[in-house]
Write a protein that holds these residues in place. Structure first.
Motif, short mmCIF file in Angstrom:
data_model
loop_
_atom_site.label_atom_id
_atom_site.label_comp_id
_atom_site.label_asym_id
_atom_site.label_seq_id
_atom_site.Cartn_x
_atom_site.Cartn_y
_atom_site.Cartn_z
N ASN A 1 -13.06 5.33 67.53
CA ASN A 1 -12.75 4.17 68.46
C ASN A 1 -13.37 3.97 69.82
OD1 ASN A 1 -11.02 3.50 66.13
ND2 ASN A 1 -9.52 4.85 67.16
N GLY A 2 -14.70 4.25 69.90
CA GLY A 2 -15.57 4.03 70.92
C GLY A 2 -15.37 5.19 71.80
N HIS A 3 -14.81 6.44 71.62
CA HIS A 3 -14.91 7.60 72.28
C HIS A 3 -16.42 8.18 72.23
CE1 HIS A 3 -10.59 7.57 72.28
NE2 HIS A 3 -10.78 8.34 73.58
N LEU A 4 -17.25 8.65 73.17
CA LEU A 4 -18.54 9.03 72.97
C LEU A 4 -18.71 10.43 73.38
CD1 LEU A 4 -21.56 8.00 72.39
CD2 LEU A 4 -21.88 7.79 75.08
N ALA A 5 -19.30 11.25 72.42
CA ALA A 5 -19.34 12.71 72.95
C ALA A 5 -20.45 12.79 73.60
CB ALA A 5 -19.54 13.51 71.77
N LEU A 6 -20.64 13.55 74.97
CA LEU A 6 -21.79 14.04 75.44
C LEU A 6 -22.28 15.31 75.47
CD1 LEU A 6 -21.11 12.07 78.94
CD2 LEU A 6 -22.49 11.25 77.37
N GLY A 7 -21.20 16.12 75.46
CA GLY A 7 -21.89 17.59 75.24
C GLY A 7 -20.75 18.29 74.79
N LEU A 8 -20.97 19.70 74.61
CA LEU A 8 -20.23 20.74 74.13
C LEU A 8 -20.43 21.97 74.52
CD1 LEU A 8 -21.82 22.31 71.79
CD2 LEU A 8 -21.29 20.35 70.29
N GLU A 9 -19.60 22.93 74.38
CA GLU A 9 -19.48 24.32 74.84
C GLU A 9 -18.76 25.27 73.73
OE1 GLU A 9 -18.08 25.49 78.66
OE2 GLU A 9 -18.20 27.43 78.20
N LEU A 10 -19.83 26.22 73.13
CA LEU A 10 -19.19 26.80 72.10
C LEU A 10 -19.08 28.51 72.47
CD1 LEU A 10 -21.54 25.70 69.14
CD2 LEU A 10 -19.15 24.91 69.79
N ALA A 11 -18.03 28.93 72.09
CA ALA A 11 -17.68 30.44 72.46
C ALA A 11 -18.04 31.37 71.27
CB ALA A 11 -16.35 30.83 72.88
N LEU A 12 -19.15 32.18 71.37
CA LEU A 12 -19.57 32.70 69.85
C LEU A 12 -19.57 34.11 70.17
CD1 LEU A 12 -22.66 30.34 69.56
CD2 LEU A 12 -20.57 30.38 68.12
N ALA A 13 -20.01 35.00 68.99
CA ALA A 13 -19.89 36.33 69.09
C ALA A 13 -21.19 37.03 69.19
CB ALA A 13 -18.88 36.76 67.81
N ALA A 14 -21.22 38.17 69.64
CA ALA A 14 -22.46 38.63 69.72
C ALA A 14 -22.94 39.24 68.24
CB ALA A 14 -22.49 40.11 70.61
N GLY A 15 -24.35 39.01 68.31
CA GLY A 15 -24.85 39.25 66.99
C GLY A 15 -26.41 39.84 67.04
N ASP A 16 -26.68 40.19 66.04
CA ASP A 16 -28.22 40.88 66.18
C ASP A 16 -29.20 39.61 65.46
OD1 ASP A 16 -30.52 42.85 66.09
OD2 ASP A 16 -30.42 42.14 63.99
N PRO A 17 -30.50 39.06 66.33
CA PRO A 17 -30.98 38.11 66.22
C PRO A 17 -31.56 38.10 64.75
CG PRO A 17 -31.27 38.74 68.32
CD PRO A 17 -30.34 39.82 67.64
N GLY A 18 -32.13 39.31 64.23
CA GLY A 18 -32.72 39.29 62.88
C GLY A 18 -31.68 39.16 61.76
#
Ligand code: EPU
Length: 300
Positions: A176-193
């Motif tokens: 109903n007309g609410h427009l998301a502009l941005g977000l922030e997530l809380a993630l866990a530490a992990g190994d990129p590979g």
């Protein structure tokens, strides 16, 4: 039906007469009369405020990967063109609503942040993913969401933590007309590979179980509680069922694919037949997961 818009709106970046086939992954629908593409949050706010003041209804489009337009759309359509705005701060990841979800998932893995791998094959924007509370393999965006920024239908900018009841399975308060502009997530530490390996495995599974090379809007129906819509449609014997140029995918039965030149009427008829047959065979009603936009002449 064609609207005359105030000059304040027409001063914002926009395109005229864009075929919906170009704006959606399914590739059906009529013409989008006005496509507004603000490149800053301030422009988006000007747009929403002007529409609120002049009582002009508008529609919000993300990446067009979960939408079915049934005809010509005369109301202004808003598609954010903000920069992706990806920023990692410790274990928190920020992005704009216009950022692609796949891009954000890749950025999370590169930054050694775990918890967003499920999103690596979802073609939507972060804004669309918030609105739908997009998810896969048992996770959804709201699981790691700690802050959201949006405009109210009056154009007021709000930034806050999500509240109880804001998000549920494939839905959110962003309607109903609410427009998301941005977000922030809380993630866990992990190994990129390891994160990249997990994402590659998820992508491989997805491409072997979903018709990713065909034009579709992804899963058409929500999974009913404790069930899978794809399994219900498949076991009702409907794989391959076709109305005109729309077909129940033989790869995943919850995907309706556009074989080329499909029309909204054909799509609607196939949806009706599937619902009827699944109700008859399994006694289970199916609810649409995709967002359906009625043509303007049918009323907003
Ligand atoms: N199944 C069949 N026949 C089919 C399709 C599926 O029997 O034609 C069975 C599968 O064998 C499995 C069950 O149904 O036992 C579930 O299938 P799948 O693992 O493919 O997941 P899904 O529940 O159909 C959900 C999301 C997808 C997401 C996948 C992967 C919904 C409505 N769908 O699908 O999301 O990609 O999980 O996690 O929640 C989307 O949102 O557009 C979408 C495709």
């Amino acid at each position: 039906m064609s609207l005359t818009l105030p000059l304040e709106l027409l001063a914002l970046p926009h395109q005229r007469a864009v075929p919906f086939a170009r704006l959606s992954t399914l590739g059906i629908g009529g013409t989008c009369d006005y496509l507004f593409e603000p490149t800053t949050a301030a422009q988006a706010q000007t747009f929403v405020r002007a529409c609120a003041r002049e009582a002009i209804p508008f529609r919000i489009l993300g990446a067009g990967s979960n939408i079915v337009s049934l005809g010509d759309i005369a109301e202004p359509v808003l598609r954010l063109q903000l920069p992706p705005g990806i920023r990692a701060e410790g274990r928190h990841l920020h992005a704009s609503a216009a950022c692609g979800l796949v891009r954000l998932a890749n950025a999370a893995a590169d930054a050694g942040l775990a918890g967003l791998e499920w999103a690596c094959g979802i073609p939507g924007s972060c804004g669309g993913a918030l609105r739908m509370n997009a998810g896969a393999v048992g996770s959804a965006l709201a699981d790691t969401l700690v802050r959201i920024c949006y405009l109210t239908p009056e154009g007021e900018r709000v930034e806050r933590a999500p509240a109880l009841g804001d998000f549920a399975y494939r839905t959110s308060f962003l309607r109903n007309g609410h427009l998301a502009l941005g977000l922030e997530l809380a993630l866990a530490a992990g190994d990129p590979g390891e994160l990249r390996d997990r994402m590659a495995a998820l992508r491989a599974r997805r491409s072997s179980t979903q018709p990713l090379n065909a034009r579709s809007a992804g899963c058409t129906f929500k999974n009913p509680p404790g069930e899978a819509a794809g399994r219900l449609i498949d076991s009702a014997g409907l794989k391959g069922l076709q109305v005109g140029k729309v077909q129940v995918s033989s790869c995943h039965a919850n995907f309706l694919v556009n074989l080329g030149g499909a029309t909204p009427t054909e799509w609607l008829e196939l949806v009706a037949r599937i619902r009827e047959e699944v109700q008859r065979v399994h006694s289970v009603p199916l609810d649409l997961e995709v967002e359906v936009w009625p043509a303007s002449t049918d009323g907003p």
